[in-house]
Design an enzyme around this catalytic site. Sequence first.
Site, PDB file in Angstrom:
ATOM      1  CG  ASN A  45      31.391  39.092  49.962  1.00  0.00           C
ATOM      2  OD1 ASN A  45      30.462  38.523  50.894  1.00  0.00           O
ATOM      3  ND2 ASN A  45      31.975  39.908  50.190  1.00  0.00           N
ATOM      4  CD  GLU A  47      36.746  39.942  52.140  1.00  0.00           C
ATOM      5  OE1 GLU A  47      37.278  40.853  53.050  1.00  0.00           O
ATOM      6  OE2 GLU A  47      35.891  41.323  51.381  1.00  0.00           O
ATOM      7  CB  CYS A  56      32.616  37.685  43.927  1.00  0.00           C
ATOM      8  SG  CYS A  56      33.725  39.160  43.591  1.00  0.00           S
ATOM      9  CD  GLU A  58      28.748  39.023  42.396  1.00  0.00           C
ATOM     10  OE1 GLU A  58      29.576  38.691  43.141  1.00  0.00           O
ATOM     11  OE2 GLU A  58      28.261  39.712  41.883  1.00  0.00           O
ATOM     12  CB  CYS A  91      33.575  42.788  39.526  1.00  0.00           C
ATOM     13  SG  CYS A  91      33.703  40.653  40.198  1.00  0.00           S
ATOM     14  CB  CYS A  94      30.647  38.924  39.444  1.00  0.00           C
ATOM     15  SG  CYS A  94      32.226  38.053  40.637  1.00  0.00           S
TER      16      CYS A  94
HETATM   17  N1  THU Z   1      32.837  41.324  45.666  1.00  0.00           N
HETATM   18  C1  THU Z   1      31.824  40.669  45.761  1.00  0.00           C
HETATM   19  O1  THU Z   1      31.250  39.515  46.659  1.00  0.00           O
HETATM   20  N2  THU Z   1      30.698  40.541  44.717  1.00  0.00           N
HETATM   21  C2  THU Z   1      31.124  41.773  43.380  1.00  0.00           C
HETATM   22  O2  THU Z   1      30.572  41.596  42.382  1.00  0.00           O
HETATM   23  C3  THU Z   1      31.795  42.353  43.763  1.00  0.00           C
HETATM   24  C4  THU Z   1      32.542  42.742  45.014  1.00  0.00           C
HETATM   25  C5  THU Z   1      33.590  41.367  46.984  1.00  0.00           C
HETATM   26  C6  THU Z   1      35.340  41.055  46.846  1.00  0.00           C
HETATM   27  C7  THU Z   1      35.459  41.596  48.193  1.00  0.00           C
HETATM   28  O3  THU Z   1      35.253  40.198  49.000  1.00  0.00           O
HETATM   29  C8  THU Z   1      34.028  42.480  48.114  1.00  0.00           C
HETATM   30  O4  THU Z   1      32.894  42.317  47.696  1.00  0.00           O
HETATM   31  C9  THU Z   1      34.862  44.051  48.043  1.00  0.00           C
HETATM   32  O5  THU Z   1      35.439  43.677  46.637  1.00  0.00           O
END
Ligand code: THU
Length: 142
Positions: A45, A47, A56, A58, A91, A94
């Site tokens: 991920n 940000e 994210c 994925e 999530c 994804c």
């Molecule tokens: N995140 C992911 O990388 N994958 C997911 O399926 C759920 C959330 C990340 C997004 C964000 O950077 C952090 O986790 C908190 O939500």
Amino acid sequence: MNASPDKTLMAQALEVQKKAYAPYSKFKVGSVVTLANGKSYAGCNVENACYSVGICAERTTITKAVSEEGPGIKITSVVIATTSSPPSAPCGLCRQMINEFAAPNCRIILVNPTGEVAEFSHQELLPHSFGPASMGVKTSTP
Ligand code: THU
């Protein structure tokens, strides 16, 4: 796929998790996708100070795979490393992204650094999905 390749993929997901850029949530995620052509890609991920710009792990990984392999990729498994206990499932965004490229029986394998593992099928996580067929589109194969 037997236990040993799974362990290698889980180790790779835990390794790429360390590269995550997550200064806001502090929630680092790593993922590895395996493809029907035998290749695999890893991503994390990333940000952003403007939160909604973040992506994210994925989706990072799948965009990497498409960029390298082209639009015909078929995802056979997604291995996801989080620090949650039990390990977190992907999530909704994804799950939808996986759905676009999922091979039949696509596996979703969840892991954390303490070694907890859970496994689902993509179908279990996103039943009654909206996908290419819903749009009357037949996706290309390489
Ligand atoms: N995140 C992911 O990388 N994958 C997911 O399926 C759920 C959330 C990340 C997004 C964000 O950077 C952090 O986790 C908190 O939500």
